[in-house]
Design a protein around this motif. Sequence first.
Motif, PDB file in Angstrom:
ATOM      1  N   VAL A  29       0.853  -1.193   0.000  1.00  0.00           N
ATOM      2  CA  VAL A  29       0.000   0.000   0.000  1.00  0.00           C
ATOM      3  C   VAL A  29       0.882   1.234   0.000  1.00  0.00           C
ATOM      4  O   VAL A  29       1.695   1.427   0.912  1.00  0.00           O
ATOM      5  CB  VAL A  29      -0.943   0.025   1.212  1.00  0.00           C
ATOM      6  CG1 VAL A  29      -1.812   1.289   1.186  1.00  0.00           C
ATOM      7  CG2 VAL A  29      -1.802  -1.222   1.248  1.00  0.00           C
ATOM      8  N   ASN A  30       0.716   2.070  -0.997  1.00  0.00           N
ATOM      9  CA  ASN A  30       1.485   3.301  -1.116  1.00  0.00           C
ATOM     10  C   ASN A  30       0.638   4.447  -0.549  1.00  0.00           C
ATOM     11  O   ASN A  30      -0.159   5.070  -1.257  1.00  0.00           O
ATOM     12  CB  ASN A  30       1.848   3.567  -2.579  1.00  0.00           C
ATOM     13  CG  ASN A  30       2.848   4.696  -2.726  1.00  0.00           C
ATOM     14  OD1 ASN A  30       2.940   5.577  -1.872  1.00  0.00           O
ATOM     15  ND2 ASN A  30       3.586   4.677  -3.830  1.00  0.00           N
ATOM     16  N   VAL A  31       0.798   4.685   0.759  1.00  0.00           N
ATOM     17  CA  VAL A  31       0.001   5.697   1.449  1.00  0.00           C
ATOM     18  C   VAL A  31       0.285   7.091   0.894  1.00  0.00           C
ATOM     19  O   VAL A  31      -0.626   7.927   0.766  1.00  0.00           O
ATOM     20  CB  VAL A  31       0.272   5.660   2.965  1.00  0.00           C
ATOM     21  CG1 VAL A  31      -0.507   6.773   3.681  1.00  0.00           C
ATOM     22  CG2 VAL A  31      -0.100   4.299   3.540  1.00  0.00           C
ATOM     23  N   GLU A  32       1.524   7.354   0.565  1.00  0.00           N
ATOM     24  CA  GLU A  32       1.883   8.677   0.046  1.00  0.00           C
ATOM     25  C   GLU A  32       1.176   8.959  -1.268  1.00  0.00           C
ATOM     26  O   GLU A  32       0.714  10.078  -1.515  1.00  0.00           O
ATOM     27  CB  GLU A  32       3.399   8.755  -0.142  1.00  0.00           C
ATOM     28  CG  GLU A  32       4.186   8.823   1.156  1.00  0.00           C
ATOM     29  CD  GLU A  32       3.770  10.002   2.024  1.00  0.00           C
ATOM     30  OE1 GLU A  32       3.571  11.109   1.466  1.00  0.00           O
ATOM     31  OE2 GLU A  32       3.593   9.807   3.236  1.00  0.00           O
ATOM     32  N   ALA A  33       1.083   7.937  -2.119  1.00  0.00           N
ATOM     33  CA  ALA A  33       0.361   8.125  -3.382  1.00  0.00           C
ATOM     34  C   ALA A  33      -1.112   8.414  -3.114  1.00  0.00           C
ATOM     35  O   ALA A  33      -1.719   9.285  -3.760  1.00  0.00           O
ATOM     36  CB  ALA A  33       0.510   6.871  -4.255  1.00  0.00           C
ATOM     37  N   ALA A  34      -1.707   7.706  -2.143  1.00  0.00           N
ATOM     38  CA  ALA A  34      -3.109   7.936  -1.800  1.00  0.00           C
ATOM     39  C   ALA A  34      -3.315   9.363  -1.302  1.00  0.00           C
ATOM     40  O   ALA A  34      -4.298  10.040  -1.657  1.00  0.00           O
ATOM     41  CB  ALA A  34      -3.562   6.934  -0.745  1.00  0.00           C
ATOM     42  N   LEU A  77     -10.302   5.198  -4.667  1.00  0.00           N
ATOM     43  CA  LEU A  77      -8.918   5.557  -4.335  1.00  0.00           C
ATOM     44  C   LEU A  77      -7.990   4.350  -4.454  1.00  0.00           C
ATOM     45  O   LEU A  77      -6.876   4.450  -4.968  1.00  0.00           O
ATOM     46  CB  LEU A  77      -8.866   6.131  -2.915  1.00  0.00           C
ATOM     47  CG  LEU A  77      -7.505   6.669  -2.443  1.00  0.00           C
ATOM     48  CD1 LEU A  77      -7.056   7.821  -3.329  1.00  0.00           C
ATOM     49  CD2 LEU A  77      -7.590   7.123  -0.987  1.00  0.00           C
ATOM     50  N   MET A  78      -8.461   3.180  -4.004  1.00  0.00           N
ATOM     51  CA  MET A  78      -7.641   1.964  -4.076  1.00  0.00           C
ATOM     52  C   MET A  78      -7.389   1.525  -5.524  1.00  0.00           C
ATOM     53  O   MET A  78      -6.390   0.847  -5.805  1.00  0.00           O
ATOM     54  CB  MET A  78      -8.330   0.832  -3.301  1.00  0.00           C
ATOM     55  CG  MET A  78      -8.334   1.026  -1.789  1.00  0.00           C
ATOM     56  SD  MET A  78      -9.244  -0.286  -0.920  1.00  0.00           S
ATOM     57  CE  MET A  78      -8.246  -1.729  -1.335  1.00  0.00           C
ATOM     58  N   ARG A  79      -8.273   1.933  -6.444  1.00  0.00           N
ATOM     59  CA  ARG A  79      -8.119   1.538  -7.842  1.00  0.00           C
ATOM     60  C   ARG A  79      -7.143   2.433  -8.603  1.00  0.00           C
ATOM     61  O   ARG A  79      -6.739   2.113  -9.715  1.00  0.00           O
ATOM     62  CB  ARG A  79      -9.481   1.569  -8.544  1.00  0.00           C
ATOM     63  CG  ARG A  79     -10.431   0.479  -8.081  1.00  0.00           C
ATOM     64  CD  ARG A  79     -11.802   0.672  -8.711  1.00  0.00           C
ATOM     65  NE  ARG A  79     -12.735  -0.388  -8.284  1.00  0.00           N
ATOM     66  CZ  ARG A  79     -14.031  -0.376  -8.534  1.00  0.00           C
ATOM     67  NH1 ARG A  79     -14.550   0.669  -9.200  1.00  0.00           N
ATOM     68  NH2 ARG A  79     -14.804  -1.356  -8.127  1.00  0.00           N
TER      69      ARG A  79
END
Length: 291
Positions: free
Chosen positions: A79-84, A109-111
Amino acid sequence: MNSMTGFGRGEAEVGSHCFTVELKSVNHRYLDMNIRTPRFLMFLEDFVRAEVKRRLARGRIDIFINYKDTSGSLGEMQVNVEAAKQYVNAATTILKQVDVANDLSITSLMRMEGVITFEEAEKEESVLKEALLAALTQALDALIAARETEGRRMAEDLLERKQTLVDILAGIEQREPLVVEEYREKLRNKVEEYMAGSGIDENRFNAEILYFSDKASITEEIVRIKSHLKELEQMLRSEEATGRSMDFLIQELNREFNTIGSKASDIIITKAVLAAKGEIERIREQIQNME
């Protein structure tokens, strides 16, 4: 002898590792391989090249390797939290300046690209090699069988063309002594006509015939062509890769027939030489595809 054109496919599964390998080959001066494989399998490219090189001598080989893990595992989730956060911040900025509804959800968001990724689980190299080798061996077996079948067909055709050259050469050989006799007769008629009954110097006349006979002699070329044709037949019946050697031999055959054409002052032999060169060119076109 084998053709360089063919196709082979193999499939094998060891544990949850399933490989499909497809090989497509066309003619090439040397052995040239183009491998297409999933990125995580690139470390096996040298292994694949060595196996193909062990069994093939020439040709351009396109190698397509497909892999499937039948265990159903997608790998380890990342999971790339920064990208989210960047996507959320971008959406917030847009909402402040544009009057639109905020429909951003956790699902959407996950997609988004880069938020959720799966890393391939580390796989055991020996098991991967075992499965890949099994599929590659099947594909090589099928490819070689196809190349052998095509090679036999081509060899049969080339043997017929080689026999055509033998027949043409026999006609040239039979014609050679007649050329000198016809020249002798024509020269005598011309000299007698020119001398108007004054008599012919037989010594000078015979010397001229001897000079012409020596200059127009194609005996050596005929002997060499016979030898080349015997060697060509041996190559065509050989199980070894002889494509390069045949290419050189065809060049020599063409050279010898050219020499006959330039030395023999005879229209019949000239036509025979042209026919022979036509067959040689057709042979040359075919052997370009021989391994």
